[in-house]
Motif scaffolding. Structure first.
Motif, PDB file in Angstrom:
ATOM      1  N   LEU A 120     -58.423  -1.307  35.298  1.00 39.36           N
ATOM      2  CA  LEU A 120     -57.457  -0.589  34.456  1.00 39.36           C
ATOM      3  C   LEU A 120     -56.945  -1.544  33.386  1.00 39.36           C
ATOM      4  CD1 LEU A 120     -55.525   2.054  34.387  1.00 39.36           C
ATOM      5  CD2 LEU A 120     -53.919   0.625  35.645  1.00 39.36           C
ATOM      6  N   GLU A 121     -57.018  -1.100  32.127  1.00 39.53           N
ATOM      7  CA  GLU A 121     -56.505  -1.933  31.028  1.00 39.53           C
ATOM      8  C   GLU A 121     -55.331  -1.180  30.409  1.00 39.53           C
ATOM      9  OE1 GLU A 121     -58.318  -3.178  26.811  1.00 39.53           O
ATOM     10  OE2 GLU A 121     -59.510  -3.867  28.548  1.00 39.53           O
ATOM     11  N   VAL A 122     -54.171  -1.857  30.317  1.00 41.88           N
ATOM     12  CA  VAL A 122     -52.958  -1.194  29.830  1.00 41.88           C
ATOM     13  C   VAL A 122     -52.384  -1.993  28.664  1.00 41.88           C
ATOM     14  CG1 VAL A 122     -50.657  -0.368  30.436  1.00 41.88           C
ATOM     15  CG2 VAL A 122     -52.476  -0.344  32.156  1.00 41.88           C
ATOM     16  N   ASP A 123     -52.257  -1.327  27.492  1.00 44.67           N
ATOM     17  CA  ASP A 123     -51.692  -1.972  26.298  1.00 44.67           C
ATOM     18  C   ASP A 123     -50.304  -1.377  26.058  1.00 44.67           C
ATOM     19  OD1 ASP A 123     -52.855  -2.439  22.838  1.00 44.67           O
ATOM     20  OD2 ASP A 123     -50.915  -2.816  23.821  1.00 44.67           O
ATOM     21  N   THR A 124     -49.265  -2.194  26.222  1.00 47.13           N
ATOM     22  CA  THR A 124     -47.887  -1.670  26.150  1.00 47.13           C
ATOM     23  C   THR A 124     -47.205  -2.000  24.823  1.00 47.13           C
ATOM     24  OG1 THR A 124     -47.164  -3.733  27.167  1.00 47.13           O
ATOM     25  CG2 THR A 124     -47.522  -1.839  28.639  1.00 47.13           C
ATOM     26  N   ARG A 125     -47.985  -2.491  23.845  1.00 47.56           N
ATOM     27  CA  ARG A 125     -47.349  -2.900  22.582  1.00 47.56           C
ATOM     28  C   ARG A 125     -46.679  -1.725  21.880  1.00 47.56           C
ATOM     29  NH1 ARG A 125     -52.411  -6.302  20.397  1.00 47.56           N
ATOM     30  NH2 ARG A 125     -53.456  -4.635  21.568  1.00 47.56           N
ATOM     31  N   ALA A 126     -47.326  -0.543  21.961  1.00 47.57           N
ATOM     32  CA  ALA A 126     -46.774   0.592  21.188  1.00 47.57           C
ATOM     33  C   ALA A 126     -45.857   1.468  22.023  1.00 47.57           C
ATOM     34  CB  ALA A 126     -47.935   1.442  20.647  1.00 47.57           C
ATOM     35  N   LEU A 127     -45.539   0.999  23.225  1.00 47.44           N
ATOM     36  CA  LEU A 127     -44.698   1.822  24.113  1.00 47.44           C
ATOM     37  C   LEU A 127     -43.298   1.898  23.510  1.00 47.44           C
ATOM     38  CD1 LEU A 127     -44.973   1.528  27.928  1.00 47.44           C
ATOM     39  CD2 LEU A 127     -42.737   1.878  26.912  1.00 47.44           C
ATOM     40  N   GLU A 128     -42.797   3.116  23.224  1.00 50.02           N
ATOM     41  CA  GLU A 128     -41.500   3.210  22.557  1.00 50.02           C
ATOM     42  C   GLU A 128     -40.600   4.282  23.133  1.00 50.02           C
ATOM     43  OE1 GLU A 128     -42.888   3.780  18.671  1.00 50.02           O
ATOM     44  OE2 GLU A 128     -43.384   5.900  18.977  1.00 50.02           O
ATOM     45  N   ASP A 129     -41.118   5.125  24.012  1.00 48.97           N
ATOM     46  CA  ASP A 129     -40.330   6.233  24.565  1.00 48.97           C
ATOM     47  C   ASP A 129     -39.716   5.826  25.895  1.00 48.97           C
ATOM     48  OD1 ASP A 129     -41.182   9.778  25.206  1.00 48.97           O
ATOM     49  OD2 ASP A 129     -39.282   8.636  25.284  1.00 48.97           O
ATOM     50  N   TYR A 130     -38.516   6.301  26.181  1.00 48.90           N
ATOM     51  CA  TYR A 130     -37.890   5.973  27.485  1.00 48.90           C
ATOM     52  C   TYR A 130     -37.452   7.237  28.221  1.00 48.90           C
ATOM     53  CZ  TYR A 130     -33.744   6.580  24.608  1.00 48.90           C
ATOM     54  OH  TYR A 130     -32.803   7.094  23.753  1.00 48.90           O
ATOM     55  N   HIS A 131     -38.042   8.388  27.818  1.00 46.14           N
ATOM     56  CA  HIS A 131     -37.729   9.662  28.483  1.00 46.14           C
ATOM     57  C   HIS A 131     -38.882  10.072  29.396  1.00 46.14           C
ATOM     58  CE1 HIS A 131     -35.700   9.723  24.541  1.00 46.14           C
ATOM     59  NE2 HIS A 131     -34.743  10.398  25.145  1.00 46.14           N
ATOM     60  N   VAL A 132     -38.594  10.357  30.658  1.00 48.59           N
ATOM     61  CA  VAL A 132     -39.638  10.859  31.565  1.00 48.59           C
ATOM     62  C   VAL A 132     -39.328  12.312  31.881  1.00 48.59           C
ATOM     63  CG1 VAL A 132     -40.802  10.571  33.762  1.00 48.59           C
ATOM     64  CG2 VAL A 132     -39.870   8.577  32.576  1.00 48.59           C
ATOM     65  N   PRO A 133     -40.191  13.238  31.427  1.00 54.14           N
ATOM     66  CA  PRO A 133     -39.888  14.661  31.630  1.00 54.14           C
ATOM     67  C   PRO A 133     -39.841  15.066  33.104  1.00 54.14           C
ATOM     68  CG  PRO A 133     -42.074  14.376  30.648  1.00 54.14           C
ATOM     69  CD  PRO A 133     -41.469  13.025  30.746  1.00 54.14           C
ATOM     70  N   LEU A 134     -39.032  16.077  33.390  1.00 56.58           N
ATOM     71  CA  LEU A 134     -38.819  16.554  34.757  1.00 56.58           C
ATOM     72  C   LEU A 134     -40.142  16.830  35.466  1.00 56.58           C
ATOM     73  CD1 LEU A 134     -36.874  17.538  36.983  1.00 56.58           C
ATOM     74  CD2 LEU A 134     -36.916  19.797  35.894  1.00 56.58           C
ATOM     75  N   GLU A 135     -41.063  17.542  34.770  1.00 51.79           N
ATOM     76  CA  GLU A 135     -42.291  17.952  35.467  1.00 51.79           C
ATOM     77  C   GLU A 135     -43.084  16.729  35.931  1.00 51.79           C
ATOM     78  OE1 GLU A 135     -42.931  18.024  31.089  1.00 51.79           O
ATOM     79  OE2 GLU A 135     -41.467  18.891  32.484  1.00 51.79           O
ATOM     80  N   MET A 136     -42.994  15.631  35.178  1.00 49.41           N
ATOM     81  CA  MET A 136     -43.734  14.419  35.618  1.00 49.41           C
ATOM     82  C   MET A 136     -43.052  13.797  36.832  1.00 49.41           C
ATOM     83  SD  MET A 136     -45.184  12.383  32.341  1.00 49.41           S
ATOM     84  CE  MET A 136     -46.910  12.688  31.923  1.00 49.41           C
ATOM     85  N   MET A 137     -41.713  13.855  36.842  1.00 56.09           N
ATOM     86  CA  MET A 137     -40.985  13.310  37.996  1.00 56.09           C
ATOM     87  C   MET A 137     -41.298  14.132  39.231  1.00 56.09           C
ATOM     88  SD  MET A 137     -39.242  10.710  36.926  1.00 56.09           S
ATOM     89  CE  MET A 137     -38.221  10.403  38.332  1.00 56.09           C
ATOM     90  N   LYS A 138     -41.395  15.438  39.041  1.00 56.38           N
ATOM     91  CA  LYS A 138     -41.644  16.325  40.189  1.00 56.38           C
ATOM     92  C   LYS A 138     -43.028  16.062  40.770  1.00 56.38           C
ATOM     93  CE  LYS A 138     -37.893  18.891  40.278  1.00 56.38           C
ATOM     94  NZ  LYS A 138     -36.946  18.193  41.169  1.00 56.38           N
ATOM     95  N   MET A 139     -43.969  15.723  39.870  1.00 57.64           N
ATOM     96  CA  MET A 139     -45.357  15.551  40.317  1.00 57.64           C
ATOM     97  C   MET A 139     -45.488  14.333  41.237  1.00 57.64           C
ATOM     98  SD  MET A 139     -48.508  16.277  37.717  1.00 57.64           S
ATOM     99  CE  MET A 139     -47.766  15.438  36.460  1.00 57.64           C
ATOM    100  N   MET A 140     -44.637  13.317  40.975  1.00 53.54           N
ATOM    101  CA  MET A 140     -44.819  12.086  41.745  1.00 53.54           C
ATOM    102  C   MET A 140     -43.514  11.311  41.785  1.00 53.54           C
ATOM    103  SD  MET A 140     -47.502   9.070  40.983  1.00 53.54           S
ATOM    104  CE  MET A 140     -46.797   8.891  39.353  1.00 53.54           C
ATOM    105  N   ARG A 141     -42.971  11.130  43.003  1.00 54.07           N
ATOM    106  CA  ARG A 141     -41.682  10.461  43.164  1.00 54.07           C
ATOM    107  C   ARG A 141     -41.691   9.052  42.599  1.00 54.07           C
ATOM    108  NH1 ARG A 141     -37.766  11.029  45.932  1.00 54.07           N
ATOM    109  NH2 ARG A 141     -37.628   8.814  46.222  1.00 54.07           N
ATOM    110  N   ALA A 142     -42.854   8.398  42.700  1.00 51.86           N
ATOM    111  CA  ALA A 142     -42.937   7.000  42.259  1.00 51.86           C
ATOM    112  C   ALA A 142     -42.596   6.861  40.781  1.00 51.86           C
ATOM    113  CB  ALA A 142     -44.333   6.453  42.545  1.00 51.86           C
TER     114      ALA A 142
END
Ligand code: EPZ
Length: 440
Positions: free
Chosen positions: A93-115
């Protein structure tokens, strides 16, 4: 009249066809024999992926299982702005976090996985802000996140709740001692990640010490974090300005290893796991020996062989935080104990509702009485195949394990749990001699 005849034949056709897909079908199998390889630990992978939010750059993670929880975490990080490449064949897995700018996690994503809640610490450290939703409970328990939120607040994070949405922003962050009411894995990990970039020294006391927590610590240290673990269960973190991207190979999955060893035990077989992390599976291996199974451990502490007895003995198990008996292995062992001579006791102390699989195993002919947090299991001679429903990841596997020795065919629905937790485990079991098929 004709209507009824028609419908009965339709029903039997349907039954013959098996339940609605997807489902797992397991036929009685011979003693499983052979060697199996493992993949990386789901519960280390998920939190290590969130920790990459603490860095700005390209990280490479290896031994990453391509199960549905990992795919969900990839989607979540991409939603926040990360660029990700994942090869499920090489498990890189290769992860590039340079352009990461959002800090909102939508409800449906939280519901899908507690982690998903594990992004909160890293987002607060990176942006001083995070917006998540309450992950809510699942079948195994209410699963609140109060230990996370209370201790973020103690470190100077202002937490506001709007319905199911939790908004946090840092005001006067301060490193300090945090005493956890319970050694929560998630709370320890979330607070530790936040503390890595909080000026000063934070101590997490009564911290979780699961092997997956230590793998996260290994990654954070590679990033440049200053972390020390001392007895009793105290993690000391001294904040640093910046953390750099990493390359890391995730530890092997002790839960996958446990499932394969129980498959050997329950079928009276012989299984060799050359990568088996014996050093982090002490309680399970001890319990196998109490049942009468023979366990061989490679001197290096990595590598496990189980030679199963044909006459396993009843034992008692009580789940607890590491190094106690892992709650994620409880369902597997309950399946094995349904055929152990005598009366076994399985007490689940970590989650308040994690004995649902007992009812399904009883449908297969097991004799189990559940009293509060304890299942009393009277060993039987034989289990019988029927249709059962998986209630969580570990329960899905327990029903597969029981199906390996049940007379006839066992069909299991609720397969999305299986796919959330395992990549190709049905294939590994088949290679060891199991009659199992995933119908999708
Ligand atoms: C992690 O969950 C694992 N999940 C679980 O694995 C595992 O069962 C659990 O640790 C225990 O080992 C991941 O790592 C993604 P906890 P987590 O916080 O962090 C209560 C699987 O099958 N609690 O240690 O959620 C909580 O309700 C999964 O792979 C609070 O009350 O576990 C539970 O009863 C299932 N308030 C107990 O503590 C909190 O703020 C332990 O939870 C946090 C937890």
């Amino acid at each position: 009249m004709s209507e009824n005849i028609h419908s009965t034949s339709k029903v039997s056709d349907l039954l013959a066809q098996g339940p609605a897909v997807p489902y797992l079908a397991v036929d009685q199998s011979p003693p499983l024999e052979g060697e199996a390889l493992l993949l990386g630990a789901k519960n280390a992978t998920l939190v290590i992926m969130t920790s990459l939010i603490l860095t700005k750059g390209v990280s490479i993670l290896r031994n990453i299982p391509a199960n549905d929880d990992v795919i969900h975490m990839i989607q979540l990080l991409e939603k926040l702005g990360a660029k990700i490449a994942f090869d499920p064949n090489t498990n890189v897995l290769e992860v590039d976090t340079r352009a990461l700018e959002d800090y909102h996690v939508p409800l449906e994503m939280m519901k899908m996985m507690r982690a998903s809640v594990l992004v909160m610490g890293p987002l607060l450290a990176r942006f001083g802000k995070a917006e998540i939703a309450f992950p809510g409970g699942d079948v195994i328990g209410a699963r609140p996140v109060d230990y996370h939120l209370i201790n973020f607040q103690k470190m100077g994070v202002v937490i506001e709740q709007h319905g199911q949405v939790v908004h946090g922003h840092t005001q006067h962050v301060k490193a300090r001692n945090l005493l956890l009411e319970y050694p929560s894995v998630g709370a320890t990990e979330n607070l530790m990640m936040f503390a890595t970039r909080t000026p000063g020294t934070t101590r997490i006391i009564n911290a979780a010490l699961e092997p997956e927590v230590f793998d996260l610590i290994a990654v954070l240290k590679k990033m440049g974090a200053r972390i020390q673990v001392d007895a009793p269960a105290t993690i000391t973190i001294t904040g640093v300005e910046e953390l750099k991207p990493v390359e890391h190979t995730v530890i092997f999955d002790r839960m996958e290893a446990a499932a394969l060893l129980v498959a050997g035990a329950i079928t009276g077989g012989y299984i060799h796991l050359p990568q088996g992390p014996a050093h982090s599976m002490g309680m399970l291996l001890m319990k196998f020996q109490e049942m009468g199974h023979t366990i061989l451990i490679h001197p290096s502490g990595t590598g496990i062989k189980i030679k199963a007895t044909k006459t396993p003995t009843a034992i008692s198990i009580k789940t607890a935080p590491y190094p106690g008996f892992a709650t994620d292995m409880q369902a597997y062992m309950m399946a094995a104990l349904t055929l152990a001579q005598g009366m076994s006791r399985v007490q689940e102390t970590v989650f308040e509702n994690r004995l649902m699989h007992a009812k399904e195993l009883s449908k297969m002919g097991a004799q189990i009485d559940v009293v509060h947090d304890t299942a009393l299991i009277r060993g039987v001679e034989q289990l019988y195949g029927t249709h059962v429903i998986a209630s969580d990841i570990r329960a899905s596997c327990a029903l597969v394990l029981a199906g390996l020795v049940a007379e006839g065919r066992t069909t299991i629905s609720g397969v999305y749990h299986w796919k959330r937790g395992y990549q190709g485990l049905e294939g590994k079991l088949r290679a060891l001699g199991a009659n199992i098929t995933l119908y999708e």
